[in-house]
Design a protein around this motif. Structure first.
Motif, PDB file in Angstrom:
ATOM      1  N   SER A   1      -1.951   3.098  -9.186  1.00 43.24           N
ATOM      2  CA  SER A   1      -1.143   2.209  -8.371  1.00 43.24           C
ATOM      3  C   SER A   1       0.303   2.867  -8.290  1.00 43.24           C
ATOM      4  CB  SER A   1      -0.764   0.883  -9.321  1.00 43.24           C
ATOM      5  OG  SER A   1      -0.021   1.044 -10.383  1.00 43.24           O
ATOM      6  N   GLU A   2       0.492   4.027  -8.918  1.00 47.63           N
ATOM      7  CA  GLU A   2       1.688   4.790  -8.646  1.00 47.63           C
ATOM      8  C   GLU A   2       1.559   5.806  -7.677  1.00 47.63           C
ATOM      9  OE1 GLU A   2       2.985   6.112 -12.564  1.00 47.63           O
ATOM     10  OE2 GLU A   2       3.732   4.203 -13.152  1.00 47.63           O
ATOM     11  N   ASN A   3       0.313   6.342  -7.416  1.00 47.90           N
ATOM     12  CA  ASN A   3       0.258   7.475  -6.438  1.00 47.90           C
ATOM     13  C   ASN A   3      -0.796   7.192  -5.126  1.00 47.90           C
ATOM     14  OD1 ASN A   3      -2.496   7.413  -7.203  1.00 47.90           O
ATOM     15  ND2 ASN A   3      -2.011   9.443  -8.281  1.00 47.90           N
ATOM     16  N   ILE A   4      -1.259   5.789  -5.073  1.00 47.47           N
ATOM     17  CA  ILE A   4      -2.137   5.683  -4.027  1.00 47.47           C
ATOM     18  C   ILE A   4      -1.393   5.865  -2.787  1.00 47.47           C
ATOM     19  CG2 ILE A   4      -1.580   3.163  -3.952  1.00 47.47           C
ATOM     20  CD1 ILE A   4      -4.897   4.663  -3.087  1.00 47.47           C
ATOM     21  N   ASP A   5      -1.774   6.638  -1.658  1.00 49.39           N
ATOM     22  CA  ASP A   5      -1.036   6.740  -0.431  1.00 49.39           C
ATOM     23  C   ASP A   5      -1.970   6.690   0.671  1.00 49.39           C
ATOM     24  OD1 ASP A   5      -2.263   9.400  -0.780  1.00 49.39           O
ATOM     25  OD2 ASP A   5      -0.179  10.221  -1.170  1.00 49.39           O
ATOM     26  N   GLU A   6      -1.808   7.016   1.920  1.00 48.93           N
ATOM     27  CA  GLU A   6      -2.704   6.887   3.112  1.00 48.93           C
ATOM     28  C   GLU A   6      -3.696   8.222   2.711  1.00 48.93           C
ATOM     29  OE1 GLU A   6      -2.510   6.876   7.922  1.00 48.93           O
ATOM     30  OE2 GLU A   6      -0.522   6.827   6.755  1.00 48.93           O
ATOM     31  N   GLU A   7      -3.242   9.229   2.479  1.00 51.79           N
ATOM     32  CA  GLU A   7      -4.228  10.491   2.384  1.00 51.79           C
ATOM     33  C   GLU A   7      -5.454  10.058   1.347  1.00 51.79           C
ATOM     34  OE1 GLU A   7      -4.434  15.191   0.966  1.00 51.79           O
ATOM     35  OE2 GLU A   7      -2.244  14.141   1.107  1.00 51.79           O
ATOM     36  N   ARG A   8      -4.565   9.677   0.137  1.00 48.22           N
ATOM     37  CA  ARG A   8      -5.914   9.105  -0.861  1.00 48.22           C
ATOM     38  C   ARG A   8      -6.724   8.182  -0.170  1.00 48.22           C
ATOM     39  NH1 ARG A   8      -1.722  10.918  -4.386  1.00 48.22           N
ATOM     40  NH2 ARG A   8      -2.407  12.462  -6.023  1.00 48.22           N
ATOM     41  N   GLN A   9      -6.271   7.330   0.239  1.00 52.63           N
ATOM     42  CA  GLN A   9      -7.054   5.998   0.740  1.00 52.63           C
ATOM     43  C   GLN A   9      -8.006   6.548   2.008  1.00 52.63           C
ATOM     44  OE1 GLN A   9      -6.099   2.726  -0.573  1.00 52.63           O
ATOM     45  NE2 GLN A   9      -8.175   2.463   0.298  1.00 52.63           N
ATOM     46  N   LEU A  10      -7.715   7.377   2.586  1.00 53.14           N
ATOM     47  CA  LEU A  10      -8.569   7.928   3.606  1.00 53.14           C
ATOM     48  C   LEU A  10      -9.683   8.713   3.135  1.00 53.14           C
ATOM     49  CD1 LEU A  10      -6.140   9.138   6.340  1.00 53.14           C
ATOM     50  CD2 LEU A  10      -7.848   7.389   6.721  1.00 53.14           C
ATOM     51  N   LYS A  11      -9.295   9.494   1.909  1.00 55.95           N
ATOM     52  CA  LYS A  11     -10.427  10.140   1.087  1.00 55.95           C
ATOM     53  C   LYS A  11     -11.195   9.245   0.539  1.00 55.95           C
ATOM     54  CE  LYS A  11      -8.280  14.726   0.212  1.00 55.95           C
ATOM     55  NZ  LYS A  11      -7.734  15.433  -0.545  1.00 55.95           N
ATOM     56  N   LEU A  12     -10.828   8.117  -0.074  1.00 56.83           N
ATOM     57  CA  LEU A  12     -11.478   7.175  -0.754  1.00 56.83           C
ATOM     58  C   LEU A  12     -12.559   6.746   0.228  1.00 56.83           C
ATOM     59  CD1 LEU A  12      -9.394   5.226  -3.114  1.00 56.83           C
ATOM     60  CD2 LEU A  12     -11.378   6.554  -3.747  1.00 56.83           C
ATOM     61  N   ASN A  13     -12.181   6.176   1.336  1.00 52.07           N
ATOM     62  CA  ASN A  13     -12.892   5.329   2.445  1.00 52.07           C
ATOM     63  C   ASN A  13     -13.810   6.346   3.107  1.00 52.07           C
ATOM     64  OD1 ASN A  13     -11.799   2.951   1.575  1.00 52.07           O
ATOM     65  ND2 ASN A  13     -10.126   3.083   3.152  1.00 52.07           N
ATOM     66  N   SER A  14     -13.725   7.662   2.644  1.00 48.05           N
ATOM     67  CA  SER A  14     -14.784   8.595   3.437  1.00 48.05           C
ATOM     68  C   SER A  14     -15.552   9.619   2.393  1.00 48.05           C
ATOM     69  CB  SER A  14     -13.996   9.569   4.280  1.00 48.05           C
ATOM     70  OG  SER A  14     -13.110  10.173   3.835  1.00 48.05           O
ATOM     71  N   LEU A  15     -15.816   9.027   1.245  1.00 42.84           N
ATOM     72  CA  LEU A  15     -16.512   9.525   0.365  1.00 42.84           C
ATOM     73  C   LEU A  15     -17.938  10.132   0.672  1.00 42.84           C
ATOM     74  CD1 LEU A  15     -15.267   7.967  -3.125  1.00 42.84           C
ATOM     75  CD2 LEU A  15     -15.013  10.284  -2.492  1.00 42.84           C
ATOM     76  N   GLU A  16     -18.739   9.236   1.399  1.00 44.49           N
ATOM     77  CA  GLU A  16     -19.812   9.738   1.773  1.00 44.49           C
ATOM     78  C   GLU A  16     -19.901  10.754   3.076  1.00 44.49           C
ATOM     79  OE1 GLU A  16     -21.279   5.759   2.806  1.00 44.49           O
ATOM     80  OE2 GLU A  16     -21.217   5.114   0.746  1.00 44.49           O
TER      81      GLU A  16
END
Length: 166
Positions: A109-124
Motif C-alpha cells: 500500500s505504500e508503493n502502489i503506483d500507476e506503473e506497478r498497476q499496469l505491470k500487474l494488469n498485464s502479467l500475461e
C-alpha cells in the motif's frame, strides 16, 4: 518446515521447471510466483533477502534442495533438468536472469503506483517480464492471473489474518 527463503527458492526452481516444460512443447509461458508476507516491513525484508539469495546463489544451495526433493514434485524438476543436461550452474544462471531485480516486484500500500498497476494488469503479456511479486494484504480475491502458479507464504502461521504494521 523450511525457512521462508528456502521455500522461495524451491518455488523458483519449480517455476523454472514449468517454464522449461512449456518451452519444450513450444508454448509461451511465463509462470509468476506471489510471495505473501504479513507486514510491509517483512515483505521488504523478504524481497531484499530473496534478491540477495538469487544474486549469490551457489551450486551447494541447489544441491541441498535437490537432496531434500525425494518424493516431491521438485524431484521431477531435478530429474528433468538432469535428463535435459541442465547443470546446476546453468540453472543458477537462468534463475539469476529470470529473477533479477528488474523482474521481481515489491508491492504494498505504500508503493502502489500507476506503473506497478499496469505491470500487474498485464502479467500475461509476452512483453511483461515480471516473474515474482512480493506483497502483503493485496492481490487477494478477485485477482485473476492465468500464469500465477504459486503462492508462497513467507511466514509460519496458517491463520488468514494479516498484520498491517510497518
Amino acid at each position: 518446515d523450511l525457512e521462508p527463503l528456502d521455500r522461495a527458492l524451491q518455488a523458483v526452481i519449480l517455476s523454472q521447471y514449468r517454464r522449461k516444460i512449456a518451452e519444450k512443447y513450444k508454448l509461451h509461458l511465463k509462470p509468476v510466483i506471489l510471495f505473501k508476507s504479513k507486514s510491509i516491513k517483512e515483505s521488504k525484508e523478504n524481497y531484499e533477502g530473496f534478491l540477495a539469495k538469487i544474486k549469490n546463489l551457489k551450486t551447494q544451495d541447489i544441491q541441498e534442495i535437490s537432496s531434500r526433493a525425494k518424493g516431491m514434485d521438485l524431484e521431477k524438476a531435478f530429474d528433468y533438468f538432469k535428463k535435459e543436461n541442465i547443470t546446476f550452474e546453468n540453472l543458477i544462471k537462468e534463475l539469476q536472469e529470470d529473477f533479477s531485480k528488474e523482474k521481481v516486484m515489491l508491492l504494498d500500500s505504500e508503493n502502489i503506483d500507476e506503473e506497478r498497476q499496469l505491470k500487474l494488469n498485464s502479467l500475461e503479456n509476452k512483453n511483461n517480464e515480471i516473474r515474482a511479486i512480493f506483497a502483503v494484504n493485496m492481490l487477494n480475491e478477485g485477482w485473476d492471473v492465468l500464469n500465477l502458479f504459486d503462492i508462497v507464504r513467507m511466514y509460519d502461521t496458517r491463520d488468514g489474518k494479516y498484520l498491517h504494521d510497518k
